[in-house]
Design a protein around this motif. Structure first.
Motif, PDB file in Angstrom:
ATOM      1  N   LEU A 143       0.803  -1.213   0.000  1.00 21.41           N
ATOM      2  CA  LEU A 143       0.000   0.000   0.000  1.00 21.41           C
ATOM      3  C   LEU A 143       0.840   1.268   0.000  1.00 21.41           C
ATOM      4  CD1 LEU A 143      -2.303  -2.046   0.696  1.00 21.41           C
ATOM      5  CD2 LEU A 143      -3.343  -0.200   1.991  1.00 21.41           C
ATOM      6  N   ARG A 146       3.290   1.145  -5.294  1.00 24.77           N
ATOM      7  CA  ARG A 146       2.674   0.160  -6.178  1.00 24.77           C
ATOM      8  C   ARG A 146       3.704  -0.875  -6.608  1.00 24.77           C
ATOM      9  NH1 ARG A 146       0.710   3.480  -9.646  1.00 24.77           N
ATOM     10  NH2 ARG A 146       2.191   3.180 -11.340  1.00 24.77           N
ATOM     11  N   ARG A 153      -0.160  -6.641  -6.560  1.00 21.15           N
ATOM     12  CA  ARG A 153      -1.132  -5.540  -6.617  1.00 21.15           C
ATOM     13  C   ARG A 153      -2.524  -6.032  -6.257  1.00 21.15           C
ATOM     14  NH1 ARG A 153       0.119  -2.030 -12.098  1.00 21.15           N
ATOM     15  NH2 ARG A 153       2.391  -2.003 -11.914  1.00 21.15           N
ATOM     16  N   ALA A 154      -2.867  -7.232  -6.723  1.00 18.75           N
ATOM     17  CA  ALA A 154      -4.201  -7.775  -6.418  1.00 18.75           C
ATOM     18  C   ALA A 154      -4.362  -8.002  -4.919  1.00 18.75           C
ATOM     19  CB  ALA A 154      -4.412  -9.080  -7.188  1.00 18.75           C
ATOM     20  N   GLU A 157      -4.864  -4.697  -3.184  1.00 10.91           N
ATOM     21  CA  GLU A 157      -6.210  -4.144  -3.356  1.00 10.91           C
ATOM     22  C   GLU A 157      -7.208  -4.779  -2.393  1.00 10.91           C
ATOM     23  OE1 GLU A 157      -7.479  -1.546  -5.069  1.00 10.91           O
ATOM     24  OE2 GLU A 157      -5.336  -1.102  -5.251  1.00 10.91           O
ATOM     25  N   ARG A 160      -6.474  -3.197   0.883  1.00 12.88           N
ATOM     26  CA  ARG A 160      -6.892  -1.797   0.811  1.00 12.88           C
ATOM     27  C   ARG A 160      -8.394  -1.676   1.047  1.00 12.88           C
ATOM     28  NH1 ARG A 160      -5.814   3.266  -1.692  1.00 12.88           N
ATOM     29  NH2 ARG A 160      -7.693   4.159  -2.595  1.00 12.88           N
ATOM     30  N   ALA A 161      -9.169  -2.565   0.455  1.00 12.20           N
ATOM     31  CA  ALA A 161     -10.625  -2.513   0.634  1.00 12.20           C
ATOM     32  C   ALA A 161     -10.994  -2.733   2.100  1.00 12.20           C
ATOM     33  CB  ALA A 161     -11.291  -3.553  -0.258  1.00 12.20           C
TER      34      ALA A 161
END
Length: 387
Positions: A143, A146, A153-154, A157, A160-161
């Motif tokens: 985070l 990138r 990255r997946a 994410e 992050r959510a």
């Protein structure tokens, strides 16, 4: 970008940029991934300072805040909070560094150290435990910067959510409780206090994470670059002969973490012999400006002693320049210097497996390396400086 260019870029990103700039025939050259870059130093500084290219809102905050005054209020509130908590940060460094293993994996160890020493500043101890756990996990989970790998990255994410969902819930609770009468307890309080009251909870969460990344990521990677470059340019295990502040400044010149900054073109204009349309992105590379032979002596050499007598006319902008220069630039350098001084104080440092080619995505981070730290007493020709 053509496949061959993509391979060259991943192999040596800054060398690729150097080559593009050398082959240019105008003051501005086309970037293979889109947009334009200013290759001429004086023209680049003009773009960063010209009111036409710097009117309106700072692109750092995007559209999260409604006005430049609101952006300034948030930046100043965060800067004041961090400045007030510097003594606590230094005490935490003094406790955390001796606990480090003899060998640590970098750059992850740099961001982990920065997070450990600012954790209560970022989110006070009485905050929701699940949010604190998610924030701690985010430091090493992609985070802060990138990843060049899609699978990483997946995963980032997904985390992050989860982080944003917990953060938005907590922001709602804080707003319901009202501000603390004693002033901001942490970064989130500072952001909430400074934001316009109509700022949505989603936007407050975005602002908080943006500033969290700026504190932990930018400073943590600056520390990583500093210990890597100093270690590579001095005999292993030998005491560094340079004051800490010179090493930090030179590392930020030699390998700036922010390697490219962009400005939208406000109207049809010719820059450096190239006609640009409104909305086109015109970029300036601090790396190129820091390695311009017309302004720097031996720019590709790592030489901390060039800062014994700083020249304010040299183009030096690791934190930007002009109206949108980072409000916390001096604090970031201070925090990086304190961390480097704590790591190097009364210790022998050896870098294993490192090199100076960065991993470049949205920023320029070092490739993985190992730092060996042994704590035998050493005699130094220069004591580390604190600023």
């Amino acid at each position: 970008m053509a496949r061959a260019d993509l391979r060259r870029f991943h192999r040596d990103p800054l060398g690729f940029l150097d080559d593009l700039s050398r082959r240019r025939t105008t003051g501005v050259f086309r970037l293979p991934w889109g947009g334009w870059c200013v290759g001429e130093t004086d023209l680049a500084l003009t773009v960063l300072r010209d009111p036409e290219f710097n009117a309106g809102l700072s692109t750092f905050y995007g559209d999260l805040l409604p006005s430049r005054s609101a952006q300034l209020a948030v930046g100043h509130a965060v800067r004041n909070l961090v400045r007030a908590r510097l003594p606590e940060y230094r005490e935490n460094l003094a406790e955390a560094v001796p606990r480090l293993p003899a060998a640590t994996s970098w750059p992850e160890a740099g961001t982990a150290l920065l997070y450990e020493c600012t954790a209560d500043l970022l989110l006070h101890p009485a905050a929701a435990p699940d949010l604190r756990r998610l924030l701690a996990r985010s430091v090493g989970a992609g985070l802060l910067i990138r990843s060049p790998l899609m699978r990483e990255r997946a995963r980032a994410e997904i985390l992050r959510a989860r982080l944003f969902a917990a953060l938005i819930r907590h922001i709602g609770q804080r707003r319901a409780q009202g501000g603390d009468p004693g002033g901001p307890r942490d970064l989130l309080d500072a952001v909430l206090d400074a934001c316009p009251s109509e700022t949505s909870e989603d936007d407050v969460a975005e602002l908080y994470v943006l500033l969290f990344r700026s504190i932990v990521g930018n400073v943590g990677y600056a520390v990583a670059w500093t210990v890597l470059l100093a270690g590579l340019h001095h005999p292993p295990g030998a005491p560094w002969p340079w004051p800490t502040d010179r090493i930090v400044r030179e590392a930020a010149r030699h390998r700036p973490f922010v390697w490219m900054v962009g400005r939208p073109v406000p109207h049809p204009v010719e820059i450096g012999g190239v006609a640009l349309r409104p909305g086109a992105i015109l970029s300036v590379s601090p790396y190129l400006l820091h390695h311009d032979e017309r302004h720097w002596n031996r720019p590709h050499a790592f030489d901390p002693d060039r800062w014994a007598h700083p020249d304010p006319r040299r183009p030096y902008l690791p934190f930007g320049a002009g109206p949108f220069v980072c409000a916390g630039a001096a604090l970031a350098r201070t925090m990086a210097g304190d961390a480097v001084a704590a790591l190097a104080g009364d210790a022998r440092l050896t870098v294993l497996g490192g090199h100076t080619r960065p991993v470049v995505t949205n920023a320029a981070a070092p490739h993985a390396f190992t730092l060996s730290r042994t704590t035998e007493p050493v005699t130094r020709s220069h004591a580390p400086e604190r600023r």
